[in-house]
Design an enzyme around this catalytic site. Structure first.
Site: not given
Ligand code: GDP
Ligand code: IMO
Ligand code: MG
Length: 439
Positions: A31, A239, A55-56, A28
Site C-alpha cells: 500500500k 492493514q 508499516g508502509h 503488507d
C-alpha cells in the site's frame, strides 16, 4: 454542490477522483508504494484507521522510508496529511517518527493535522497487551506490540483518552488513574514498583501537550472545507481486509475496521465523497502473526516467496508466512470494499516459478466452498483447491511497459482480472517508485 459542500455526481465526473487505497489480503500488500505514487494526483492524504501497527514502505532512489503512523503522503513536500479520529495515536511514537523524518530533511510544518478526537495509545496499553498475550498460552494472536488492541478496547468501553483530553489536566489524570485501577486484572503480574513506574510514565504523556498543540485540529471540518475548495483527497488504508475486526479472521485480526466503511467513521466524511476504491493485491499471499492462511506453503515454494519478496514485517521484522494467491478471500474482500480497480504488486517475485498455483475454492467435507466463512473451525478443516498456470521464468523486475511482459505473465494477469471481474490498472514490478506499469 449539496448544502454541505460535497460535490454532486455531475460535478464529480469533471474532477480528480477521491481515491481510497485499501489492502485486500492480510496487510503488507504494498500500500505504501501505491499511495506514494497516487499522492502525485492528490492534495491531501488521510489515514483513517489503525495506528503504529502499520508499516508502509516507500523506496525513493537509494532511500527507504517506512511510515507507521504518519500518512505516506508526508514524503511529498507540497501535500497535506491528516491523521483521522479513527486512528489510535501513540504520541511518543508520533514524535519519534517525526524526528526521524526531520533528520532525513522531510519537513512537515503546517501540513500535518491530527484529529482532536483520535484516541491515544497509552504506555499501559502496551504493557497490558504484552501481559494479556502471555496469558493466552497456546491461543496467541501475535500482535505487533504497539498497544493497538487495548487502546481500541478502551475507546469502545468509553474510558479512552482522546488527543483533546490531554489539554484538560484533571480529566487526563482521572482517566489514567481510573484505567490503571480498573484494569488491575491485567496488571496484577506487575510488582508494586513496576506499577508505580507505569503510572508515572502514563501521566507523563501529558508532557507532549505543547508539542502536539500545533497539529491538533477538527480534521472532519478541515476535510469538508477542503472539499468545498475543490481539493482532492487520497484515503490511505492500513492493514488488510482479512485483518478487519468485523470481516477478518477473528480473533486473529487487528482491533479496527480496515475496510472502506472506516473511511467515513474514521475521518468524518460522507460515503458520497468516495469515487474510487483501489484494492492493493499482492500477486501471492502473505500474513504476519497467527491465524488461518489456507494457501500457506511451508515448503520450498514458501521459502522462495519469502526470500524473493523479502517478506519480513516492516514494523516488527518478523518473517511473513507465504503462500499462493487465494481468490476466495479476494472475492470476499473485493465485495466488502466495493473495489473498483486493482493495483497488483510484487509480480516480479513470481518470476522464478515454473508453475504458479491459484486457489479457486476450498474443499470442506467433500464439498466445494467458494465463499469465505468467518467460522474458523470450518476454515481450519478446509483444503485449498488450486488451478495451475504456467510460470514465465523470465525477469519482470523493473519492467515499466506492459508490452515488455512475458506472454505467460500477461496470461496470469488476464486470469486474475477474469476471475475477480475487476480491472487491474497498475502493476508493480519492484519496490522502487518507477518500477511500475500503468495500464
Ligand atoms: P504495506 O504495509 O502494504 O505498505 O506493505 P509493506 O511496506 O509492509 O510491504 C511491502 C514490501 O514489498 C516493501 O518492502 C516494499 O518495498 C516491497 N514492494 C512493494 N511493491 C513491490 C513490488 O512490486 N516488487 C517487489 N519485489 N517488492 C515490492
Ligand atoms: P500494514 O498497514 C500486516 C497483524 C499483526 C497481528 C494482528 C494483530 O503494514 O499492512 P495488532 O498489533 O494490530 O493488534 O496485531 O494483525 N497486523 C498486520 N499485519 N500488516 C499490517 O499493517 C498489520 N497490522 C497488524 O501481525 O497478526
Ligand atoms: Mg506493512
Amino acid at each position: 454542490m449539496n448544502p454541505y459542500g460535497y460535490p454532486t455526481k455531475e460535478l464529480k465526473e469533471k474532477e480528480m477522483p477521491n481515491r481510497v487505497v485499501v489492502g485486500t489480503q492480510w496487510g503488507d500488500e504494498g500500500k505504501g508504494k501505491i499511495v506514494d505514487i497516487l499522492t502525485e494526483e492528490a492534495d491531501i492524504v488521510a489515514r483513517f484507521s489503525g495506528g503504529a501497527n502499520a508499516g508502509h514502505t516507500v523506496v525513493i532512489d537509494d532511500q527507504t522510508f517506512i511510515l507507521h503512523l504518519i500518512p505516506t503522503g508526508i514524503l511529498h513536500p507540497d501535500k497535506i496529511c491528516v491523521i483521522g479520529n479513527g486512528v489510535v495515536v501513540d504520541l511518543e511514537h508520533l514524535f519519534y517518527e517525526l524526528d526521524e523524518l526531520r533528520k532525513r530533511n522531510i519537513t512537515f510544518q503546517d501540513r500535518l493535522l491530527v484529529s482532536q478526537s483520535a484516541h491515544l495509545v497509552m504506555p499501559y496499553h502496551k504493557v497490558i497487551e504484552r501481559l494479556e498475550e502471555e496469558a493466552r498460552g497456546r491461543n496467541k494472536i501475535a500482535p505487533t506490540g504497539k498497544g493497538i488492541g487495548p487502546a481500541y478496547r478502551d475507546k469502545i468501553a468509553r474510558c479512552g483518552i482522546r488527543v483533546i483530553d490531554i489539554f484538560n489536566q484533571n480529566l487526563f489524570k482521572q482517566r489514567v488513574e481510573w484505567n490503571l485501577k480498573t484494569q488491575n486484572d491485567f496488571l496484577k503480574k506487575l510488582s508494586r514498583k513496576e506499577l508505580i513506574s507505569l503510572k508515572k510514565e502514563s501521566l507523563d504523556v501529558s508532557k507532549f501537550r505543547r508539542r502536539i498543540k500545533p497539529f491538533v485540529s477538527d480534521t472532519g471540518l478541515f476535510l469538508n472545507e477542503a472539499t468545498k475548495e475543490g481539493k482532492n483527497i487520497l484515503f490511505e488504508g492500513a492493514q488488510g481486509a482479512l485483518l478487519d475486526i468485523d470481516f477478518g479472521t477473528y480473533p486473529f485480526c487487528t482491533s479496527s475496521n480496515t475496510t472502506v466503511g472506516a473511511v467515513c467513521t474514521g475521518l468524518g466524511v460522507p460515503p458520497t465523497c468516495i469515487d474510487e476504491v483501489i484494492g492493493v493485491t499482492k500477486a501471492y499471499t502473505t500474513r504476519v502473526g497467527n491465524g488461518p492462511l489456507l494457501t500457506e506453503q511451508q515448503n520450498e515454494v514458501g521459502r522462495l516467496l519469502q526470500k524473493g519478496g523479502n517478506e519480513f514485517g516492516a514494523t516488527t521484522g518478523r518473517p511473513r508466512r507465504c503462500g499462493w494467491l487465494d481468490l476466495v478471500i479476494l472475492r470476499y474482500s473485493f465485495r466488502i470494499n466495493g473495489i473498483t480497480k486493482i493495483a497488483l504488486t510484487k509480480l516480479d517475485v513470481l518470476d522464478l516459478f515454473d508453475k504458479i498455483k491459484v486457489c479457486v475454492g476450498y474443499k470442506y467435507k467433500n464439498k466445494l466452498m467458494t465463499e469465505f466463512t468467518p467460522d474458523l473451525s470450518i476454515l481450519e478443516n478446509c483444503k485449498p483447491v488450486y488451478e495451475e498456470l504456467p510460470g514465465w521464468q523470465k525477469e519482470t523486475h523493473g519492467i515499466t511497459d506492459f508490452k515488455d511482459l512475458p506472454d505467460k505473465a500477461k496470461k496470469y494477469l488476464d486470469y486474475i482480472t477474469e476471475k475477480l471481474e475487476i480491472p487491474i490498472f497498475l502493476i508493480s514490478t519492484g519496490s522502487k517508485r518507477d518500477q511500475i506499469i500503468f495500464l
